[in-house]
Write a protein that holds these residues in place. Structure first.
Motif, mmCIF file in Angstrom:
data_model
loop_
_atom_site.group_PDB
_atom_site.id
_atom_site.type_symbol
_atom_site.label_atom_id
_atom_site.label_comp_id
_atom_site.label_asym_id
_atom_site.label_seq_id
_atom_site.Cartn_x
_atom_site.Cartn_y
_atom_site.Cartn_z
ATOM 1 N N MET A 92 0.821 -1.206 0.000
ATOM 2 C CA MET A 92 0.000 0.000 0.000
ATOM 3 C C MET A 92 0.858 1.261 0.000
ATOM 4 N N ALA A 93 2.091 1.157 0.477
ATOM 5 C CA ALA A 93 2.968 2.335 0.466
ATOM 6 C C ALA A 93 3.215 2.833 -0.950
ATOM 7 N N GLY A 94 2.903 2.023 -1.931
ATOM 8 C CA GLY A 94 3.051 2.464 -3.315
ATOM 9 C C GLY A 94 2.124 3.595 -3.699
ATOM 10 N N TRP A 95 1.118 3.892 -2.862
ATOM 11 C CA TRP A 95 0.230 5.016 -3.159
ATOM 12 C C TRP A 95 0.917 6.364 -2.949
ATOM 13 N N TYR A 96 1.976 6.380 -2.167
ATOM 14 C CA TYR A 96 2.721 7.634 -2.030
ATOM 15 C C TYR A 96 3.315 7.996 -3.389
ATOM 16 N N GLY A 97 3.134 9.220 -3.783
ATOM 17 C CA GLY A 97 3.614 9.657 -5.089
ATOM 18 C C GLY A 97 2.653 9.370 -6.215
ATOM 19 N N SER A 98 1.465 8.787 -5.926
ATOM 20 C CA SER A 98 0.494 8.476 -6.976
ATOM 21 C C SER A 98 -0.377 9.665 -7.343
ATOM 22 N N GLY A 99 -0.375 10.681 -6.508
ATOM 23 C CA GLY A 99 -1.260 11.817 -6.742
ATOM 24 C C GLY A 99 -2.570 11.716 -5.993
ATOM 25 N N LEU A 100 -2.873 10.557 -5.400
ATOM 26 C CA LEU A 100 -4.097 10.428 -4.616
ATOM 27 C C LEU A 100 -3.886 10.995 -3.218
ATOM 28 N N ILE A 149 -3.721 11.104 0.696
ATOM 29 C CA ILE A 149 -3.433 10.066 1.683
ATOM 30 C C ILE A 149 -3.620 10.651 3.078
ATOM 31 N N ILE A 150 -4.316 9.921 3.929
ATOM 32 C CA ILE A 150 -4.536 10.327 5.327
ATOM 33 C C ILE A 150 -3.807 9.335 6.221
ATOM 34 N N ASP A 151 -2.885 9.843 7.010
ATOM 35 C CA ASP A 151 -2.226 9.019 8.023
ATOM 36 C C ASP A 151 -2.994 9.207 9.323
#
Length: 305
Positions: A266-274, A276-278
């Motif tokens: 799931m860390a692959g979503w970083y840099g996707s443009g979507l 993200i809420i931590d």
């Protein structure tokens, strides 16, 4: 001469007719009584049959006093035949309600330059993405419960588990059966979301969508719901995910190794443009408020995906 005493008798019951069909007590007379005769069905003295209908000139129930009876004859019971006009048909109070058919959800329209988008009162389609234990279902339910407009929560895992006998659990291995049931559940969720949106009911869907697996990727959601679906990633730290997963039971609980593997992908979503809420340090209400802030920005500038 002897006369029968007592009230007149109703006509004998005939097959296919009620016991008093077409019968008026005032028109019934037993006739003279002869010893040795009976009122049975065998041949005998002619019986007085009831008239087929009211006598000529009958216009309803009598309005005046009953006519006097000849001496020696007891008065016949006073029968009132109600005369009602047929009631008009009652309209069906739960008639067929036409529902707009669901279609692809379009991109949300940007607010005027002078205004700030208010996601709490806007009809939206939201996809909440995250690993097992991220809190997707809890946040989605809370967010839907506290909206100012009608909102539905659709959980892909719940829909997958509609299959009881023959359920293909992905924990037993990702195979053709589990993939087919996943695709079917996602399509069912998409159709439901489109129909809710077409009838002005917002939707929030939750699913563990992977950035590097087309089978469980965003493409299917975009195809089944439409380009107006707003994806948001919920990604707390690994230790938080492990703690929440440990509180689960049944087939919703995964092994620590599986949780760590999913979280890493799931860390692959970083840099996707979507967005993200931590939510590692946020409770459910706080996460829902942050989600509203993220959606306000997504309405003003929809993400490219």
């Amino acid at each position: 001469m002897q006369h029968a005493v007592g009230p007149p008798l109703p006509p004998p019951h005939q097959q296919g007719h009620g016991p008093a069909a077409g019968w008026s007590g005032a028109a019934q007379h037993t006739g003279p009584h002869h010893p040795g005769t009976h009122a049975g069905p065998h041949p005998g003295p002619a019986q007085v049959n009831p008239p087929a209908g009211p006598p000529p000139g009958f216009a309803g129930a009598p309005t005046g006093p009953a006519a006097p009876h000849p001496p020696g004859h007891p008065p016949a019971p006073h029968h009132t035949i109600p005369h009602h006009a047929p009631a008009p048909p009652t309209p069906d109070t739960t008639g067929h309600v036409q529902l707009p058919p669901g279609g692809p959800v379009p991109m949300p329209s940007a607010p005027p330059a002078t205004g700030t988008p208010d996601p709490t009162s806007t009809t939206l389609a939201v996809l909440l993405i995250g690993p097992a234990g991220a809190g997707k279902t809890s946040v989605a339910k809370y967010w839907a419960d506290h909206r100012r407009v009608p909102t539905a929560h659709i959980s892909l895992d719940d829909v997958r588990e509609w299959v009881r006998s023959g359920f293909a659990d992905p924990q037993s291995g990702w195979n053709d059966g589990s993939e087919a049931q996943y695709r079917l559940a996602r399509r069912t969720c998409g159709f439901a979301a489109r129909n809710f949106l077409a009838n002005n009911i917002s939707c929030i869907l939750d699913d563990a969508v992977f950035p590097d697996r087309p089978v469980v990727g965003l493409g299917g959601w975009k195809r089944h719901v439409g380009p107006g679906l707003l994806p948001v990633v919920l990604l707390p730290g690994l230790e938080i995910v492990l703690e929440r997963n440990a509180e689960r039971s049944g087939n919703r609980r995964l092994s620590d190794e599986e949780v760590a593997r999913i979280h890493g992908r799931m860390a692959g979503w970083y840099g996707s443009g979507l967005p993200i809420i931590d939510n590692s340090q946020l409770d459910v209400p706080q996460t829902a408020r942050v989600l509203d802030d993220v959606l306000a920005r997504s309405i003003a500038s929809p993400p490219q995906w």
